[in-house]
Design an enzyme around this catalytic site. Sequence first.
Site, PDB file in Angstrom:
ATOM      1  N   TYR A 144       0.881  -0.897   0.005  1.00 42.51           N
ATOM      2  CA  TYR A 144       0.208  -0.229  -0.090  1.00 42.51           C
ATOM      3  C   TYR A 144       1.035   1.804  -0.075  1.00 42.51           C
ATOM      4  O   TYR A 144       2.230   1.203   0.959  1.00 42.51           O
ATOM      5  CB  TYR A 144      -0.737   0.297   1.201  1.00 42.51           C
ATOM      6  CG  TYR A 144      -1.981   0.891   1.005  1.00 42.51           C
ATOM      7  CD1 TYR A 144      -1.370   1.435   2.618  1.00 42.51           C
ATOM      8  CD2 TYR A 144      -3.202   1.178   0.626  1.00 42.51           C
ATOM      9  CE1 TYR A 144      -2.190   3.197   2.342  1.00 42.51           C
ATOM     10  CE2 TYR A 144      -3.941   2.487   0.643  1.00 42.51           C
ATOM     11  CZ  TYR A 144      -3.820   3.167   1.523  1.00 42.51           C
ATOM     12  OH  TYR A 144      -4.407   4.684   2.248  1.00 42.51           O
ATOM     13  N   ASP A 239       9.066   2.957  -0.941  1.00 42.09           N
ATOM     14  CA  ASP A 239       8.548   3.200  -0.056  1.00 42.09           C
ATOM     15  C   ASP A 239       8.804   3.096   1.278  1.00 42.09           C
ATOM     16  O   ASP A 239       8.200   2.557   1.696  1.00 42.09           O
ATOM     17  CB  ASP A 239       7.057   2.539  -0.271  1.00 42.09           C
ATOM     18  CG  ASP A 239       5.591   3.898   0.855  1.00 42.09           C
ATOM     19  OD1 ASP A 239       4.617   3.306   0.241  1.00 42.09           O
ATOM     20  OD2 ASP A 239       6.103   4.249   1.475  1.00 42.09           O
ATOM     21  N   LYS A 267       4.492   9.300   8.826  1.00 39.77           N
ATOM     22  CA  LYS A 267       4.641   8.370  10.009  1.00 39.77           C
ATOM     23  C   LYS A 267       6.196   9.221  10.481  1.00 39.77           C
ATOM     24  O   LYS A 267       6.045  10.526  11.220  1.00 39.77           O
ATOM     25  CB  LYS A 267       4.718   7.289   9.739  1.00 39.77           C
ATOM     26  CG  LYS A 267       3.432   6.332   9.054  1.00 39.77           C
ATOM     27  CD  LYS A 267       3.651   5.241   9.275  1.00 39.77           C
ATOM     28  CE  LYS A 267       2.832   4.587   7.890  1.00 39.77           C
ATOM     29  NZ  LYS A 267       1.545   5.038   8.377  1.00 39.77           N
TER      30      LYS A 267
HETATM   31  P1  KE4 Z   1      -0.673   8.319   4.913  1.00 38.60           P
HETATM   32  O1  KE4 Z   1      -0.424   9.155   3.501  1.00 38.60           O
HETATM   33  O2  KE4 Z   1      -1.641   7.131   5.183  1.00 38.60           O
HETATM   34  O3  KE4 Z   1       0.180   9.579   5.580  1.00 38.60           O
HETATM   35  O4  KE4 Z   1       0.400   7.641   4.205  1.00 38.60           O
HETATM   36  C1  KE4 Z   1       0.509   6.143   3.449  1.00 38.60           C
HETATM   37  C2  KE4 Z   1       0.934   5.140   3.197  1.00 38.60           C
HETATM   38  C3  KE4 Z   1       2.561   4.727   2.904  1.00 38.60           C
HETATM   39  N1  KE4 Z   1       3.202   3.638   2.509  1.00 38.60           N
HETATM   40  C4  KE4 Z   1       2.782   3.562   3.117  1.00 38.60           C
HETATM   41  C5  KE4 Z   1       3.896   1.522   3.376  1.00 38.60           C
HETATM   42  C6  KE4 Z   1       1.941   2.943   4.599  1.00 38.60           C
HETATM   43  O5  KE4 Z   1       1.632   2.452   5.589  1.00 38.60           O
HETATM   44  C7  KE4 Z   1       0.437   4.307   4.026  1.00 38.60           C
HETATM   45  C8  KE4 Z   1      -0.393   4.144   5.330  1.00 38.60           C
HETATM   46  N2  KE4 Z   1       0.207   3.470   5.829  1.00 38.60           N
HETATM   47  C9  KE4 Z   1      -1.891   2.842   7.048  1.00 38.60           C
HETATM   48  C10 KE4 Z   1      -1.731   1.459   7.399  1.00 38.60           C
HETATM   49  N3  KE4 Z   1      -1.550   0.571   7.095  1.00 38.60           N
HETATM   50  C11 KE4 Z   1      -2.182   4.352   7.385  1.00 38.60           C
HETATM   51  C12 KE4 Z   1      -3.312   3.647   8.289  1.00 38.60           C
HETATM   52  C13 KE4 Z   1      -4.644   4.188   7.958  1.00 38.60           C
HETATM   53  O6  KE4 Z   1      -4.292   4.796   6.254  1.00 38.60           O
HETATM   54  O7  KE4 Z   1      -5.780   5.019   8.064  1.00 38.60           O
END
Ligand code: KE4
Length: 428
Positions: A144, A239, A267
């Site tokens: 993701y 990523d 994060k």
């Molecule tokens: P954000 O747009 O949520 O800050 O980041 C997206 C993203 C990109 N790349 C990786 C490897 C990620 O894990 C994420 C976001 N992670 C999720 C957890 N599975 C955030 C939690 C959520 O979607 O509420």
Amino acid sequence: MLYQRSSDLFKEAQKYIPGGVNSPVRAFRSVGGTPVFMKSARGAYLTDADGQTYIDYINSWGPMILGHNHPKVLEAVTEQLKGGFSFGTPTELETEIAKLIVGSVPNIDKVRMVNSGTEACMSAIRLARGYTARNKIIKFEGCYHGHSDSFLIKAGSGAATFGNPNSPGVTQGTAQDTLLAKYNDLESVRLIFENNPGEIAAVILEPIAGNMGCVPPKKDFLEELRLLCDKNRTLLIFDEVMTGFRAKMGGAQEFFNIKADIITYGKVIGGGMPVGAFSGRAEVMDHLSPEGTVYQAGTLSGNPIAMRAGFTTLSLLKEDSGIFDRITQTTQILTKELKAIFEKAGIQVCINHCSSMMTVFFGTDEVSNFDDAANADHDLFNKYFHFLLENGIYLPPSGYETWFISDCIKKDEVEKTLDISRKFVSGL
Ligand code: KE4
């Protein structure tokens, strides 16, 4: 546990917010039940709206590596607030955090701050397409990279065909430029390159996958991907939104000693505030506007409050680099002891872990890709999730998510987690 206040708050939230949440996973749809509303956090603990506390294994999905509300971060952000919230101008602090990131991570010269991991990964893809003048990208099933259109794609029939949208609102026009490979399966990547010669701008992956549960790369997987990208003049994008400043100070690039061409962050680099970033060597990054012609922008990019939270967090990690070994060791102890508890009870389990990320997969011996993760016993995980929640331990509310260990999770928290897990299996 009582959840009266959370239950009331959830009813109210659903009137004004789709699904009652601002991010879907929080709604407990995967594990069932009513989401618990939190009102404060400190160290290893969350406190919910009914005043009950929980050991936190989410840590805001990774950012709170130091534990919640670290006093030095709180003090620094409080001080920064007095100087104003946002200017929309360059500030010295942005250069300071950029220097800290560039100085901590191998193989990068420049970094652009954005406001989320999604924005970082979306921008990284655009930069790769602009730099290579190619349209197609390869991503991996189960990885993701945020919710931008190019990533909300499911595998087409057979690896050689185009991806298909996996969300309404994503067009076939977008989907056709995203090709899906299987994590830890180099042959699936080779096949795509053979069927799309000279057309792949970038391969993007999580160097330690965390969004199908924790799935580490198999030996040589990353090295071979690097070679395939070099051979095809394709950019390799790591990523590192999860792994950046968690696997090591230099992230997965340092952890595996592999050089990517563009590295995205999120994060931890915001210390709990909305921050993302993407980085690479100057020869690539200087294609970005206003230096170059690849456009990308953001009103609150580099916001001083977010930068202060991130800068302070990264500075504390740099000052105390022993944290990475500490949280990795805690993860290893938890993994080993939990595995022993489940196996002693005759429960088949695979607990993947890498650095300070881990996931418990029931009903299977190995999880190396998304299909394996999907075949795990998620019903049993959901029972485990709720048993621990009832006993003051908050796991990520999905069997496809990763537990994030913070530096505040110590012996007491580990012992309680093991004790409640023993009670769980004795009740099965
Ligand atoms: P954000 O747009 O949520 O800050 O980041 C997206 C993203 C990109 N790349 C990786 C490897 C990620 O894990 C994420 C976001 N992670 C999720 C957890 N599975 C955030 C939690 C959520 O979607 O509420």
